[in-house]
Design an enzyme around this catalytic site. Structure first.
Site, PDB file in Angstrom:
ATOM      1  N   LYS A 279       0.798  -1.223   0.221  1.00  0.00           N
ATOM      2  CA  LYS A 279       0.164   0.097   0.052  1.00  0.00           C
ATOM      3  C   LYS A 279       0.840   1.278   0.005  1.00  0.00           C
ATOM      4  CE  LYS A 279      -1.564   3.328   2.307  1.00  0.00           C
ATOM      5  NZ  LYS A 279      -1.739   4.249   1.190  1.00  0.00           N
TER       6      LYS A 279
ATOM      7  N   GLU B 212       9.099  17.583  14.628  1.00  0.00           N
ATOM      8  CA  GLU B 212       9.480  17.331  13.026  1.00  0.00           C
ATOM      9  C   GLU B 212       8.516  18.103  12.346  1.00  0.00           C
ATOM     10  OE1 GLU B 212       8.466  13.537  10.943  1.00  0.00           O
ATOM     11  OE2 GLU B 212      10.426  13.665  10.362  1.00  0.00           O
TER      12      GLU B 212
ATOM     13  N   GLU C  85      10.089   2.558  10.881  1.00  0.00           N
ATOM     14  CA  GLU C  85      10.952   3.578  10.290  1.00  0.00           C
ATOM     15  C   GLU C  85      10.187   5.011  10.383  1.00  0.00           C
ATOM     16  OE1 GLU C  85      14.282   2.970  10.322  1.00  0.00           O
ATOM     17  OE2 GLU C  85      14.101   0.975   9.998  1.00  0.00           O
TER      18      GLU C  85
ATOM     19  N   CYS D 216      13.049  12.319   6.273  1.00  0.00           N
ATOM     20  CA  CYS D 216      13.086  11.948   7.640  1.00  0.00           C
ATOM     21  C   CYS D 216      14.553  12.453   8.144  1.00  0.00           C
ATOM     22  CB  CYS D 216      12.966  10.253   7.897  1.00  0.00           C
ATOM     23  SG  CYS D 216      13.858   9.491   6.735  1.00  0.00           S
TER      24      CYS D 216
HETATM   25  P1  NAP Z   1       2.313   9.283   7.211  1.00  0.00           P
HETATM   26  O1  NAP Z   1       1.165  10.005   7.086  1.00  0.00           O
HETATM   27  O2  NAP Z   1       2.541   8.462   8.420  1.00  0.00           O
HETATM   28  O3  NAP Z   1       1.865   8.078   6.096  1.00  0.00           O
HETATM   29  C1  NAP Z   1       2.870   6.902   5.825  1.00  0.00           C
HETATM   30  C2  NAP Z   1       2.126   5.765   5.040  1.00  0.00           C
HETATM   31  O4  NAP Z   1       0.995   5.202   6.102  1.00  0.00           O
HETATM   32  C3  NAP Z   1       1.117   6.264   3.961  1.00  0.00           C
HETATM   33  O5  NAP Z   1       1.101   5.185   3.077  1.00  0.00           O
HETATM   34  C4  NAP Z   1      -0.454   6.358   4.444  1.00  0.00           C
HETATM   35  O6  NAP Z   1      -1.427   6.220   3.551  1.00  0.00           O
HETATM   36  C5  NAP Z   1      -0.142   5.439   5.626  1.00  0.00           C
HETATM   37  N1  NAP Z   1      -1.245   5.491   6.755  1.00  0.00           N
HETATM   38  C6  NAP Z   1      -1.652   6.727   7.281  1.00  0.00           C
HETATM   39  N2  NAP Z   1      -2.667   6.272   8.254  1.00  0.00           N
HETATM   40  C7  NAP Z   1      -2.696   4.907   8.563  1.00  0.00           C
HETATM   41  C8  NAP Z   1      -3.203   4.007   9.299  1.00  0.00           C
HETATM   42  N3  NAP Z   1      -3.800   4.338  10.128  1.00  0.00           N
HETATM   43  N4  NAP Z   1      -2.515   2.721   9.163  1.00  0.00           N
HETATM   44  C9  NAP Z   1      -2.037   2.173   8.283  1.00  0.00           C
HETATM   45  N5  NAP Z   1      -1.295   2.908   7.260  1.00  0.00           N
HETATM   46  C10 NAP Z   1      -1.699   4.415   7.401  1.00  0.00           C
HETATM   47  O7  NAP Z   1       3.419   9.592   6.718  1.00  0.00           O
HETATM   48  P2  NAP Z   1       3.787  10.565   5.457  1.00  0.00           P
HETATM   49  O8  NAP Z   1       3.689  11.966   5.384  1.00  0.00           O
HETATM   50  O9  NAP Z   1       3.739   9.860   4.104  1.00  0.00           O
HETATM   51  O10 NAP Z   1       5.562  10.711   5.169  1.00  0.00           O
HETATM   52  C11 NAP Z   1       6.005  11.519   6.119  1.00  0.00           C
HETATM   53  C12 NAP Z   1       6.776  11.071   7.515  1.00  0.00           C
HETATM   54  O11 NAP Z   1       7.653   9.691   7.018  1.00  0.00           O
HETATM   55  C13 NAP Z   1       7.570  11.802   8.213  1.00  0.00           C
HETATM   56  O12 NAP Z   1       7.409  11.693   9.687  1.00  0.00           O
HETATM   57  C14 NAP Z   1       9.123  11.349   8.052  1.00  0.00           C
HETATM   58  O13 NAP Z   1      10.136  11.383   9.188  1.00  0.00           O
HETATM   59  C15 NAP Z   1       8.628   9.776   7.986  1.00  0.00           C
HETATM   60  N6  NAP Z   1       9.856   9.234   7.141  1.00  0.00           N
HETATM   61  C16 NAP Z   1      10.597   8.339   7.806  1.00  0.00           C
HETATM   62  C17 NAP Z   1      11.731   7.725   7.193  1.00  0.00           C
HETATM   63  C18 NAP Z   1      12.828   6.690   7.977  1.00  0.00           C
HETATM   64  O14 NAP Z   1      13.125   5.783   7.378  1.00  0.00           O
HETATM   65  N7  NAP Z   1      12.803   6.912   9.252  1.00  0.00           N
HETATM   66  C19 NAP Z   1      11.830   7.773   5.913  1.00  0.00           C
HETATM   67  C20 NAP Z   1      11.096   8.589   5.007  1.00  0.00           C
HETATM   68  C21 NAP Z   1       9.888   9.285   5.927  1.00  0.00           C
HETATM   69  P3  NAP Z   1      -1.965   7.549   2.874  1.00  0.00           P
HETATM   70  O15 NAP Z   1      -0.853   8.318   2.213  1.00  0.00           O
HETATM   71  O16 NAP Z   1      -3.045   7.309   2.256  1.00  0.00           O
HETATM   72  O17 NAP Z   1      -2.428   8.491   4.239  1.00  0.00           O
END
Ligand code: NAP
Length: 498
Positions: free
Chosen positions: A175, A385, A250, A284
């Site tokens: 997904k 963040e 992550e 991130c």
């Molecule tokens: P996000 O809002 O947490 O979403 C990540 C994924 O989770 C998306 O596919 C999202 O789907 C899905 N999701 C949302 N709610 C969910 C739920 N209740 N159950 C299961 N899946 C769910 O993060 P983002 O805005 O895409 O990315 C930014 C974040 O990622 C930042 O906090 C960044 O630091 C972090 N990040 C961390 C790393 C690392 O390796 N540590 C690397 C890159 C990014 P939808 O898109 O459909 O909402």
């Protein structure tokens, strides 16, 4: 008419059962519709899992080097299509073309790593404590992996997870983020073209709280690999915990770059510009805090402001652009709100802070690279963040204070120190509470063969990159072979005493 994309379930491109769709648009030009995608529901996830379960044996029974060869071929196809994939990625998530090429390259490198790893999935052999008995380990697939990814590295992050999951013999339900479904579709097309059989990788688009949750709750998903925000990560850990599923998380970061008074200022400035404003600060590992020694503060900040003003914000497809748009309107609002929070907290908005509008900016979500000074430890802009082009600068008087400030956040992903003093460098490596520490390099720039992940609330102890994710996707079996011809009892027949 807009291109219509579909889910990929059991080797077929299909619509969501409900027939509903959602749109994907270009954040640099919101009037450009990239395509419509299935707004899937629980029933679509069920079909995907069913297919993935049915195909487990087909995939797991292929010799590992054969699986590796298919993944290597996927890497070859990515090389051939690098330019085309990077352009699509820039259109759907905004980062500049040289960065999206880097994102594809990370996918290529990870594919080739998997190809090599296919001939290196070693176990251990061990002498037994009993005579005429030996022991060794093998690794078996877990079954079906649920892969949930963010939008900021739409090719690299799925590669980090899906290549190891597949090499270990698992089938996959994937997904992707709703902001980057097109790149995810290309990725799955490439896997299929490379020879991954039907049903082994299944792609389900749709909202996280519906499709993601259905994956988490499904009893036939044995392992979840998630990258995204700490807020969603917490929720995932909760559900996975309830079902005793293995889960790799992550999550977010609040990464510091320390600059000591003896540092090479020019290199440190290049580092912070790239770390803070590359990918529009939406990494991130982005440098969101600059912790700088008071003795070089004034001179450093003068040059940093001048250089930041020279950065060109624009459509990532244009060669002239250094900084692309923010991913979408709601994220832009979040970032602008943090600017207000910073001002209310008493930090000084040195430059930037505004949305860019008018002319070429009219149809997109562009923002000025922003720097706050007079930031105090504990302020929200110093702790949380932001995920946008905002840098908080904290002035310190000593090395010890710099380390204390750097560590005083809930996250622990990446850190950097610029110094020419070996003692500072070695002590920083020892004391910084982060999964990655750079010396004289910015907080961004991980390489695919090395472990990637963080301490504290950045994750739950797993790592991506290199051999580490392979552990996430495998079950270890320990095998004992007794050729003594009699019953031998461990710990009883032989007591090892001092
Ligand atoms: P996000 O809002 O947490 O979403 C990540 C994924 O989770 C998306 O596919 C999202 O789907 C899905 N999701 C949302 N709610 C969910 C739920 N209740 N159950 C299961 N899946 C769910 O993060 P983002 O805005 O895409 O990315 C930014 C974040 O990622 C930042 O906090 C960044 O630091 C972090 N990040 C961390 C790393 C690392 O390796 N540590 C690397 C890159 C990014 P939808 O898109 O459909 O909402």
């Amino acid at each position: 008419m807009a291109k219509k994309f579909r889910n990929f379930i059991n080797g077929k491109w299909v619509d969501a059962e409900s027939g509903e769709t959602f749109e994907n648009r270009n954040p640099a030009n919101w009037s450009e519709l990239i395509g419509t995608f299935p707004k899937s529901g629980k029933e679509d996830v069920e079909h995907a899992v069913e297919a993935a379960v049915k195909q487990r044996d087909v995939w797991a029974n292929l010799p590992v080097p054969e699986r590796g060869q298919i993944l290597g071929r996927a890497g070859d196809i990515m090389v051939e299509r690098k330019e085309e994939l990077a352009k699509l990625m820039t259109k759907e998530m905004g980062k500049v073309l040289k960065e999206t090429k880097g994102d594809v390259q990370e996918g290529v490198d990870t594919a080739y790593y998997a190809f090599g790893e296919a001939r290196r999935l070693y176990g251990i052999t061990s002498p037994s404590e009993l005579p005429n008995k030996t022991a060794y380990t093998i690794t078996k697939p877990i079954g079906t992996a649920g892969i949930i990814t963010p939008w900021n590295f739409p090719m690299a992050i799925p590669s980090w997870k899906i290549f190891p999951a597949l090499l270990m013999g698992n089938t996959v339900v994937f997904k992707p983020a709703s902001d980057t479904p097109a790149t995810a579709t290309k990725f799955v097309e490439i896997l299929t073209e490379a020879g991954v059989p039907k049903g082994v990788v299944n792609l389900v688009h749709g909202p996280g709280r519906v499709v993601g949750e259905a994956i988490l709750e499904h009893p036939d998903i044995g392992v979840i690999s998630f990258t995204g925000s700490s807020a969603v990560g917490r929720r995932i850990a909760e559900v996975a915990g309830k079902h005793l599923k293995r889960v790799s998380l992550e999550l977010g970061g609040k990464n510091p770059q320390i600059v000591m008074h003896d540092a090479d200022t020019n290199i440190a400035i290049e580092g912070v510009l790239w770390g803070a404003f590359g990918t529009t600060g939406q990494r991130c590992t982005a440098t969101s805090r600059l912790i700088i020694h008071k003795d070089i503060y004034d001179e450093f900040m003068d040059i940093l402001v001048k250089r930041t003003k020279e950065l060109k914000v624009g459509d990532g497809l244009l060669k002239s652009s250094d900084v692309g748009p923010v991913i979408n309107e709601s994220q832009l609002k979040i970032v602008l709100n943090y600017v207000e929070i910073g001002k209310q907290e008493g930090a000084k908005l040195l430059i930037g802070g505004n949305q860019l509008t008018g002319g070429k900016y009219n149809n997109g979500f562009f923002m000025e690279p922003t720097i706050f000074t007079e930031v105090e430890p504990g302020m929200r802009i110093e702790q949380e963040e932001i995920f946008g082009p905002v840098l908080s600068v904290i002035k310190v008087s000593s090395f010890d204070e710099a380390i204390e400030v750097a560590n005083d956040v809930e996250y622990g992903l990446s850190s950097s120190i610029y110094t020419n003093n070996i003692i500072y460098a070695m002590k920083a490596i020892d004391k910084l509470e982060d999964g990655i520490t750079y010396i004289n390099a910015p907080t961004i720039g991980a390489e695919c063969h090395l472990p990637f992940g963080g301490f504290k609330n950045t994750g739950n102890g797993h790592r991506e990159g290199g051999k580490w994710p392979y552990e996430v996707f495998g079950e270890i079996k320990t095998v004992y072979i007794d050729y003594s011809g009699r019953l031998q009892k461990a710990q009883i027949d032989i007591e090892i005493t001092k």
